[in-house]
Enzyme design. Structure first.
Site, mmCIF file in Angstrom:
data_model
loop_
_atom_site.group_PDB
_atom_site.id
_atom_site.type_symbol
_atom_site.label_atom_id
_atom_site.label_comp_id
_atom_site.label_asym_id
_atom_site.label_seq_id
_atom_site.Cartn_x
_atom_site.Cartn_y
_atom_site.Cartn_z
ATOM 1 N N ARG A 78 0.842 -1.194 0.000
ATOM 2 C CA ARG A 78 0.000 0.000 0.000
ATOM 3 C C ARG A 78 0.879 1.246 0.000
ATOM 4 N NH1 ARG A 78 -1.790 0.882 4.361
ATOM 5 N NH2 ARG A 78 -1.066 -0.924 5.534
ATOM 6 N N TYR A 206 -1.615 -3.495 -6.963
ATOM 7 C CA TYR A 206 -1.264 -4.267 -5.779
ATOM 8 C C TYR A 206 -2.303 -4.206 -4.658
ATOM 9 C CZ TYR A 206 1.195 -6.749 -2.285
ATOM 10 O OH TYR A 206 1.519 -7.708 -1.365
ATOM 11 N N LYS A 215 -9.639 -2.442 1.832
ATOM 12 C CA LYS A 215 -9.328 -1.284 2.653
ATOM 13 C C LYS A 215 -10.125 -0.049 2.210
ATOM 14 C CE LYS A 215 -7.017 -3.620 5.402
ATOM 15 N NZ LYS A 215 -5.721 -4.155 5.356
ATOM 16 N N HIS A 235 -10.442 -2.337 11.556
ATOM 17 C CA HIS A 235 -9.346 -3.187 11.066
ATOM 18 C C HIS A 235 -9.125 -4.300 12.098
ATOM 19 C CE1 HIS A 235 -4.901 -3.296 9.438
ATOM 20 N NE2 HIS A 235 -5.665 -4.186 8.863
ATOM 21 N N SER A 257 -1.213 -3.388 10.376
ATOM 22 C CA SER A 257 -0.861 -4.257 9.260
ATOM 23 C C SER A 257 0.386 -5.075 9.579
ATOM 24 C CB SER A 257 -0.617 -3.417 8.012
ATOM 25 O OG SER A 257 -1.788 -2.688 7.715
ATOM 26 N N CYS A 259 0.875 -7.303 11.836
ATOM 27 C CA CYS A 259 1.163 -7.419 13.266
ATOM 28 C C CYS A 259 0.401 -8.565 13.917
ATOM 29 C CB CYS A 259 0.867 -6.106 13.976
ATOM 30 S SG CYS A 259 2.051 -4.816 13.543
ATOM 31 N N ASP A 284 -9.235 -9.754 9.098
ATOM 32 C CA ASP A 284 -8.724 -8.410 8.789
ATOM 33 C C ASP A 284 -9.724 -7.286 9.064
ATOM 34 O OD1 ASP A 284 -6.393 -6.983 7.790
ATOM 35 O OD2 ASP A 284 -7.592 -6.474 6.038
ATOM 36 N N SER A 375 5.021 -10.226 0.551
ATOM 37 C CA SER A 375 4.368 -11.165 -0.369
ATOM 38 C C SER A 375 3.112 -11.701 0.305
ATOM 39 C CB SER A 375 5.317 -12.299 -0.746
ATOM 40 O OG SER A 375 5.879 -12.891 0.398
ATOM 41 N N ARG A 376 2.110 -12.022 -0.494
ATOM 42 C CA ARG A 376 0.773 -12.323 0.046
ATOM 43 C C ARG A 376 0.150 -13.543 -0.603
ATOM 44 N NH1 ARG A 376 -1.530 -8.723 4.203
ATOM 45 N NH2 ARG A 376 0.175 -7.263 4.476
ATOM 46 N N ASN A 503 -0.225 -17.806 22.382
ATOM 47 C CA ASN A 503 -1.086 -16.651 22.670
ATOM 48 C C ASN A 503 -2.427 -17.106 23.263
ATOM 49 O OD1 ASN A 503 0.875 -14.896 21.767
ATOM 50 N ND2 ASN A 503 0.087 -14.831 19.667
HETATM 51 P P1 GTP Z 1 -2.272 -7.613 7.516
HETATM 52 O O1 GTP Z 1 -2.771 -8.663 6.602
HETATM 53 O O2 GTP Z 1 -1.197 -6.770 6.915
HETATM 54 O O3 GTP Z 1 -3.356 -6.774 8.099
HETATM 55 O O4 GTP Z 1 -1.452 -8.382 8.702
HETATM 56 P P2 GTP Z 1 -1.899 -9.257 9.953
HETATM 57 O O5 GTP Z 1 -2.191 -8.345 11.099
HETATM 58 O O6 GTP Z 1 -2.945 -10.243 9.586
HETATM 59 O O7 GTP Z 1 -0.522 -10.014 10.339
HETATM 60 P P3 GTP Z 1 -0.111 -11.565 10.211
HETATM 61 O O8 GTP Z 1 -0.933 -12.460 11.086
HETATM 62 O O9 GTP Z 1 -0.046 -11.918 8.784
HETATM 63 O O10 GTP Z 1 1.360 -11.538 10.828
HETATM 64 C C1 GTP Z 1 2.376 -10.714 10.301
HETATM 65 C C2 GTP Z 1 3.726 -11.157 10.764
HETATM 66 O O11 GTP Z 1 3.791 -11.204 12.180
HETATM 67 C C3 GTP Z 1 4.088 -12.555 10.264
HETATM 68 O O12 GTP Z 1 5.411 -12.555 9.805
HETATM 69 C C4 GTP Z 1 3.941 -13.424 11.487
HETATM 70 O O13 GTP Z 1 4.795 -14.522 11.447
HETATM 71 C C5 GTP Z 1 4.264 -12.462 12.629
HETATM 72 N N1 GTP Z 1 3.537 -12.851 13.866
HETATM 73 C C6 GTP Z 1 2.216 -13.101 13.984
HETATM 74 N N2 GTP Z 1 1.898 -13.462 15.243
HETATM 75 C C7 GTP Z 1 3.045 -13.429 15.952
HETATM 76 C C8 GTP Z 1 3.371 -13.705 17.328
HETATM 77 O O14 GTP Z 1 2.531 -14.054 18.158
HETATM 78 N N3 GTP Z 1 4.679 -13.548 17.684
HETATM 79 C C9 GTP Z 1 5.637 -13.160 16.786
HETATM 80 N N4 GTP Z 1 6.882 -13.024 17.226
HETATM 81 N N5 GTP Z 1 5.370 -12.901 15.488
HETATM 82 C C10 GTP Z 1 4.091 -13.036 15.077
HETATM 83 C C1 SPV Z 2 -2.875 -4.428 5.351
HETATM 84 O O1 SPV Z 2 -1.905 -3.796 4.894
HETATM 85 O O2 SPV Z 2 -3.392 -4.146 6.457
HETATM 86 C C2 SPV Z 2 -3.407 -5.589 4.610
HETATM 87 C C3 SPV Z 2 -2.904 -5.825 3.266
HETATM 88 O O3 SPV Z 2 -4.282 -6.285 5.096
HETATM 89 S S1 SPV Z 2 -3.632 -4.777 2.087
HETATM 90 O O4 SPV Z 2 -4.815 -5.440 1.539
HETATM 91 O O5 SPV Z 2 -2.645 -4.563 1.031
HETATM 92 O O6 SPV Z 2 -4.032 -3.542 2.710
HETATM 93 MN MN MN Z 3 -4.872 -5.541 7.181
#
Ligand code: GTP
Ligand code: SPV
Ligand code: MN
Length: 591
Positions: A78, A206, A215, A235, A257, A259, A284, A375-376, A503
């Site tokens: 983004r 993208y 979003k 979110h 994002s 996290c 999400d 990458s997604r 967790n």
């Molecule tokens: P968006 O799709 O961008 O909104 O991201 P999201 O909030 O869904 O994050 P996602 O679950 O894909 O995690 C993002 C990164 O954080 C990944 O590389 C995970 O491996 C890492 N991660 C997720 N949960 C944990 C955790 O409990 N501990 C640690 N150390 N890393 C984590």
């Molecule tokens: C984010 O960035 O919070 C995502 C990926 O979930 S995107 O759809 O590119 O916004």
């Molecule tokens: Mn997101």
């Protein structure tokens, strides 16, 4: 130039037909294709995308129905600096958004779009956000010249004729216009016109920039509508916790994002939690509205996951690994010689060679990563082995707890509970997080990301806080509010908390608090877990000493933290709720 025909037009809705016709006249495509959402259409479009080189077919024995897409290397995340809220006054968009006056922006965008689809196919993508029949569901129409977008929208939303069935003769639908143009960052604009329920996105192909239901509609336009109509567009992931006795608790959580939302939403409890089941409603986005019984009900408006690939493996997220074993479009991962995909943090040893996300040969000696950090995968939620059946319930699920969190190497303890709703809104409003690869620029820097909505709030952030405070009058049974941080590190830069499946222990404490089963200690930040109530059994190298370390509230760190709250508030001074000033004073006093 002859007038482009409406192609296989499949609705009689006059507003829809008129709008598509107008946009086709502007963009002058060679062909117009109306997506019906059928499996046959998906197959035909996929074949076409492969023939055009937009998709690379992966090994169909290893990953049936899976394809790889490589985006332009200048277009991998983004772009917040190119994202605009277009309202008559700048005050309405507020100090945290880029703003432009609607008239000037329409003029500029229509200029760029004039004839932009010459020689291309214009895809009309009708889609429904939310379960069919849900009072919260919304219809969108995305016009796009990207076959990748059309196919991805088919995964991420309830796409096709189902949207027209929901819409009927109404003209209440989001108008979304997308053209890749020449994918040039200088001509990249993601523009929202909340008063017209319109989105125009140009110059990118993208994810969050172009899958307009996600979003752009579900959050930026959604948050604007939610404020006016008395609900929340957030979110947030939504998950279901089922205890061994069959007690069910629904939890929503907002993390910025990349996290941890997708991971938390699909959490597999450790063996010790026999009989406990976590199921996913959404990973999400949550749309939430007070129900007739006084509780807050949430739906997931999406139908698929657009998730972060790197770091996904059998240990961190086994359910995601099953989910993406088929029917998945991977974007910007590595390609193995056997036609499977590779990414950093996948199970097994590093391959000796592969083709990296840019399409160049890669070996372990290469200085760059094989997969882009952002990458997604795009995959239908139906593939998720732990999908909660309630995901299709038009009424949604009643939320007992709202969790806010960020990525903080220091300062923030693993978990605490807010004292009450106003304090909880303050805790959400002051979330800080290190920036990630999900957006271009600034990765690693801590910034304030209120409710994980900084890049997604479609109006003035101070008014958004006010809306959160006002909603307490409409919700009789308010969800409890918590804050978590999975990412605190020790002096050597190692994560203090094991995270992922573990967790569950934090979630268990949160659920116990919701059901009044455990007490808590009053701390400076909020209610803190008492050591005896927090389950540490079976954790390796993590006992009371480590627990105290991950829960520690350091006075020096918190003086700085409170100052940075003040910085955010100064930025928002014109619309900041006064409650926040008092709440901050109380925090400082407790510290
Ligand atoms: P968006 O799709 O961008 O909104 O991201 P999201 O909030 O869904 O994050 P996602 O679950 O894909 O995690 C993002 C990164 O954080 C990944 O590389 C995970 O491996 C890492 N991660 C997720 N949960 C944990 C955790 O409990 N501990 C640690 N150390 N890393 C984590
Ligand atoms: C984010 O960035 O919070 C995502 C990926 O979930 S995107 O759809 O590119 O916004
Ligand atoms: Mn997101």
């Amino acid at each position: 130039m002859p007038k482009p025909s409406l192609g296989n037009c499949n609705t009689r809705n006059k507003s829809v037909i008129r709008w598509v016709d107008d946009m086709a006249k502007l963009c002058k495509p060679e062909k117009v294709h109306w997506c019906d959402g059928s499996p046959a259409e998906k197959e035909a479009l996929t074949r076409e995308a492969v023939a055009a080189g937009v998709l690379i077919e992966l090994n169909q024995k290893k990953r049936p129905g899976c394809y790889l897409h490589r985006s332009n290397p200048n277009d991998v995340a983004r772009v917040e600096q190119c994202t605009y809220i277009c309202t008559d006054s700048q005050e309405e968009a507020g100090p945290t958004n880029n703003w432009a006056p609607p008239k000037a922006m329409y003029q500029k965008l229509y200029g760029l779009l004039e004839g932009a689809m010459r020689g291309r196919t214009l895809y009309v993508v009708p889609y429904l956000m939310g379960p069919p029949g849900s009072p919260l569901a919304k219809v969108g129409l995305e016009i796009t010249d990207s076959i990748y977008v059309a196919l991805s929208m088919g995964i991420m939303t309830r796409m096709g004729n189902i949207a027209f069935e929901h819409l009927g003769e109404s003209d209440d639908f989001n108008r979304g216009l997308h053209s890749m143009l020449d994918v040039n960052p200088d001509r990249r604009f993601i523009c929202h016109f909340p008063h017209d329920n319109t989105i125009i996105s140009v110059g990118s192909a993208y994810g969050g920039n172009v899958l307009l239901g996600k979003k752009c509609l579900a959050l930026r336009i959604g948050s604007f509508l939610a404020r006016n109509e008395g609900w929340f567009a957030e979110h947030m992931l939504i998950l279901k916790v089922e205890s061994p006795t069959g007690e069910v608790t629904y939890v929503a959580a907002a993390f910025p994002s990349a996290c941890g939302k997708t991971n938390f939403a699909m959490l597999l409890p450790p063996p010790r939690y026999k009989g406990w089941k976590i199921q996913t409603i959404g990973d999400d986005i949550a749309w939430m509205k007070p129900g007739a019984d006084g509780r807050l009900y949430a739906i997931n408006p999406e139908a698929g996951y657009f998730g972060v690939v790197p770091g996904t493996n059998q240990a961190t997220n086994p359910s995601a690994m099953t989910t993406i074993s088929r029917d998945t479009i991977f974007t910007n991962v590595g390609l193995l010689p056997d036609g499977d995909v590779w990414w950093e943090g996948k199970d097994g040893p590093e391959p000796k060679e592969c083709i990296d996300w840019r399409g160049k040969p890669w070996t372990p000696a290469s200085p760059d990563k094989a997969a882009h950090p952002n990458s997604r995968f795009a995959v239908p939620m139906a593939n998720n082995p732990v999908l909660a059946p309630e995901v299709n319930d038009p009424n949604g699920v009643p939320i007992s707890a709202i969790i806010f969190g960020g990525r903080r190497a220091t300062t923030m303890p693993l978990v605490f509970q807010a004292f009450n709703w106003v304090h909880g809104v303050y805790v959400g409003a002051t979330v800080g997080s290190e920036m990630t690869a999900a957006a271009v620029g600034g990765a690693g820097q801590v910034r304030r990301d209120p409710m994980a909505m900084l890049p997604f709030c479609g109006y003035n952030m101070g008014d958004y806080f006010r809306h959160w405070l006002n909603m307490r009058k409409k919700i009789k049974h308010l969800p409890r509010i918590f804050h978590v941080n999975w990412f605190r590190k020790d002096e050597n830069g190692n994560f203090l908390w094991p995270g992922f499946g573990e967790n569950m222990r934090v979630l268990k404490w949160i659920v116990d608090r919701c059901h009044h089963r455990v007490g808590a200690e009053e701390g400076a930040l909020g209610w803190m877990p008492v050591l005896e109530d927090f389950d540490l059994k079976g954790l390796k190298n993590f006992g009371p000493v480590e627990f105290n370390k991950v829960q520690a509230v350091n006075e020096e760190d918190w003086r700085k933290e409170a100052l940075s709250h003040e910085e955010l508030f100064m930025r928002l001074h014109a619309t900041l709720p006064k409650e926040f000033i008092f709440t901050r004073e109380l925090l400082i006093t407790r510290l």
